[in-house]
Design an enzyme around this catalytic site. Structure first.
Site, PDB file in Angstrom:
ATOM      1  N   ARG A  48      22.588 -49.138 -70.936  1.00 39.40           N
ATOM      2  CA  ARG A  48      22.098 -50.720 -71.604  1.00 39.40           C
ATOM      3  C   ARG A  48      21.417 -49.295 -71.996  1.00 39.40           C
ATOM      4  O   ARG A  48      20.449 -50.150 -72.547  1.00 39.40           O
ATOM      5  CB  ARG A  48      22.068 -50.997 -70.779  1.00 39.40           C
ATOM      6  CG  ARG A  48      22.948 -51.657 -70.091  1.00 39.40           C
ATOM      7  CD  ARG A  48      23.086 -52.925 -69.029  1.00 39.40           C
ATOM      8  NE  ARG A  48      22.409 -52.455 -67.818  1.00 39.40           N
ATOM      9  CZ  ARG A  48      22.539 -53.092 -66.918  1.00 39.40           C
ATOM     10  NH1 ARG A  48      22.907 -54.571 -67.538  1.00 39.40           N
ATOM     11  NH2 ARG A  48      22.514 -52.736 -65.354  1.00 39.40           N
ATOM     12  N   GLY A 136      34.180 -45.262 -50.755  1.00 38.80           N
ATOM     13  CA  GLY A 136      33.425 -44.141 -51.001  1.00 38.80           C
ATOM     14  C   GLY A 136      34.552 -42.917 -50.923  1.00 38.80           C
ATOM     15  O   GLY A 136      35.221 -42.706 -51.656  1.00 38.80           O
ATOM     16  N   ILE A 138      35.489 -41.739 -48.615  1.00 37.66           N
ATOM     17  CA  ILE A 138      37.162 -40.835 -47.622  1.00 37.66           C
ATOM     18  C   ILE A 138      38.657 -41.980 -49.116  1.00 37.66           C
ATOM     19  O   ILE A 138      38.795 -42.355 -49.426  1.00 37.66           O
ATOM     20  CB  ILE A 138      37.243 -42.697 -46.822  1.00 37.66           C
ATOM     21  CG1 ILE A 138      36.447 -42.362 -46.265  1.00 37.66           C
ATOM     22  CG2 ILE A 138      38.286 -42.322 -46.132  1.00 37.66           C
ATOM     23  CD1 ILE A 138      35.818 -43.605 -45.679  1.00 37.66           C
ATOM     24  N   ASP A 203      32.127 -57.668 -50.624  1.00 35.21           N
ATOM     25  CA  ASP A 203      32.092 -56.720 -51.333  1.00 35.21           C
ATOM     26  C   ASP A 203      33.694 -56.009 -49.511  1.00 35.21           C
ATOM     27  O   ASP A 203      34.644 -55.565 -50.645  1.00 35.21           O
ATOM     28  CB  ASP A 203      30.991 -55.903 -50.392  1.00 35.21           C
ATOM     29  CG  ASP A 203      31.674 -54.410 -50.837  1.00 35.21           C
ATOM     30  OD1 ASP A 203      31.195 -53.485 -51.894  1.00 35.21           O
ATOM     31  OD2 ASP A 203      31.609 -53.650 -49.681  1.00 35.21           O
ATOM     32  N   LYS A 207      37.696 -55.430 -51.317  1.00 38.30           N
ATOM     33  CA  LYS A 207      38.060 -53.988 -50.828  1.00 38.30           C
ATOM     34  C   LYS A 207      39.719 -54.132 -50.136  1.00 38.30           C
ATOM     35  O   LYS A 207      40.551 -54.027 -50.168  1.00 38.30           O
ATOM     36  CB  LYS A 207      37.134 -52.963 -50.123  1.00 38.30           C
ATOM     37  CG  LYS A 207      36.392 -52.801 -51.172  1.00 38.30           C
ATOM     38  CD  LYS A 207      35.661 -51.832 -49.610  1.00 38.30           C
ATOM     39  CE  LYS A 207      34.201 -51.660 -51.200  1.00 38.30           C
ATOM     40  NZ  LYS A 207      32.575 -50.963 -49.702  1.00 38.30           N
ATOM     41  N   GLY A 306      26.770 -44.490 -51.588  1.00 39.10           N
ATOM     42  CA  GLY A 306      26.334 -43.592 -51.234  1.00 39.10           C
ATOM     43  C   GLY A 306      26.876 -42.830 -53.008  1.00 39.10           C
ATOM     44  O   GLY A 306      28.134 -42.653 -53.589  1.00 39.10           O
TER      45      GLY A 306
END
Length: 430
Positions: A48, A136, A138, A203, A207, A306
């Protein structure tokens, strides 16, 4: 023999995760080429704000026209890490239509409209991979979608949000209140300036929808997931948990009904025994506990967010998709053949911990016990303490449905001797 023509990759988004994807593609280019069987080339980066300096990325690759990038026709794989519903959904479906496979980390879009994305991938004979959308680094999506494809998964129970786990762990280990723990998480960069998506369970619910859909071969949308946040959890709740030999976690729970005819998906705070593997998951880490008929109990643990950890999952998908491109094949698509109904929260059966403020006088316990019995909720243990005319009554039930417990609580509120319901928390993991 390695193919000399490179596979071209378009990157949509170059924030924390996208910049790490680009960095790893550059610094590990030789290794990635050896593992794939062909070089991979970053052919364009859609952003952007094009004027921002992006170390290691050729400015000539940067564009603000994401649509033109995915329509180029020479792109083999589109990596989408911009998030949100639109324009991500349109960009992904356009990429499929113009010959590219897609790797995405977009949990919100997959939870809300994964069926549309899978249908577009299937219609165009392309791959849709999304390991990075849940937990993430995993490895979780691929084990559920491939390694356990021949098994029957009955339950998925997990900590899938690092921010909430950091906050609850701090409350447990230091005795801090919710706001104090949240302030620490914000200062350390674990919580966003607006933490609503994390602490209110949005969130984790996205998931949970993805995990339930894969585990039970059933389409589960975000709206199907019961969601409760953790902002009302108090130090007193942790004190009560410790007295029971438990701690408190915000859990995503996906279950197959005992008769196998339906499934449930939910996110809420719960007490879990200290003996359960999830109880020892500290800080901002994630862990998911899977129970299946043949494999038994499996646990997946690691950093759930992360830039670098999430990029690791993206690159793993990128390697798999590129291998498929070279081999002229596609990986597993959506498996929703079971089409099981998703039961409402009222049908969920579990144990409960209820803390009541009551009058400190004879007969109160008998009144409370009668209400539980009238609603078909069996009491496991009762603990009472009090002085100066006021008392606290803690009741732990045997397994009961959420609907039955709800009726019980409403009836308790009508008793003259019950001053208030201090807290209600489910007990899981037993």
């Amino acid at each position: 023999m390695m193919r000399t023509r490179p596979l071209k990759v378009a990157l949509l988004g170059c924030g924390v995760v996208g910049s790490e994807v680009a960095r790893i593609m550059t610094t590990h280019a030789a290794d990635l080429a050896a593992r794939i069987g062909a070089p991979v080339e970053l052919a364009g980066v859609a952003v952007r704000r094009p004027d921002r300096v992006r170390e290691g990325i050729d400015p000539a690759l940067v564009t603000t026209d994401a649509t033109a990038l995915v329509k180029r026709g020479d792109i083999d794989v589109v990596v989408e890490v911009i998030g949100g519903i639109e324009p991500a959904r349109t960009l992904i479906t356009t990429a499929f239509e113009h010959g590219a496979s897609v790797v995405s980390a977009n949990k919100a879009l997959l939870a809300q409209d994964g069926a549309t994305l899978h249908a577009a991938a299937d219609a165009n004979g392309k791959d849709l991979y999304y390991e990075a959308a849940v937990a993430g680094a995993i490895p979780l999506i691929r084990p559920l979608r491939e390694s356990l494809a021949g098994d029957k998964v009955n339950r998925v129970l997990g900590i899938v949000n690092g921010t909430t786990n950091f906050i609850l762990d701090a409350m447990d280990t230091t005795g801090a209140g919710y706001q104090e723990a949240l302030d620490e998480a914000t200062a350390l960069g674990y919580a966003e300036a607006d933490p609503t998506a994390d602490v209110e369970g949005f969130d984790a619910a996205a998931k949970a929808a993805i995990l339930a859909g894969i585990a039970f071969h059933t389409r589960v949308r975000l709206d199907d997931v019961h969601r409760e946040g953790m902002t009302e959890v108090t130090a007193a709740d942790f004190a009560s948990a410790k007295e029971m030999g438990c701690t408190i976690k915000l859990l995503a729970i996906c279950e197959r009904a005992a008769d196998g005819a339906s499934v449930t998906a939910r996110v809420h705070p719960a007490m879990i025994p200290l003996s359960h593997p999830l109880a020892s998951v500290r800080g901002a880490y994630n862990a998911v506990f899977v129970e299946s008929e043949a494999a038994g109990q499996l646990m997946f643990y690691g950093p759930g967010a992360g830039g670098a950890p999430t990029a690791s999952a993206v690159l793993g998908d990128l390697v798999a998709v590129c291998r498929n491109r070279i081999g002229g094949a596609t990986g597993p698509g959506e498996s929703a053949y079971a089409a099981l109904p998703v039961s409402p929260m009222g049908d969920v059966v579990t144990r409960y911990h209820i803390s009541l403020d009551v009058a400190d006088k004879p007969g109160v316990l008998a009144q409370v016990a009668t209400v539980f019995a009238e609603h078909g909720v069996s009491i496991d243990t009762v603990r009472q303490s009090g002085k100066d005319g006021e008392a606290s009554l803690v009741v732990v039930t045997h397994r009961a449905s959420d609907a039955a417990l709800g009726g019980t609580v409403e009836a308790l509120r009508k008793l003259d001797t019950v001053r208030g319901v201090a807290s209600i928390m489910r007990v899981e993991g037993e």
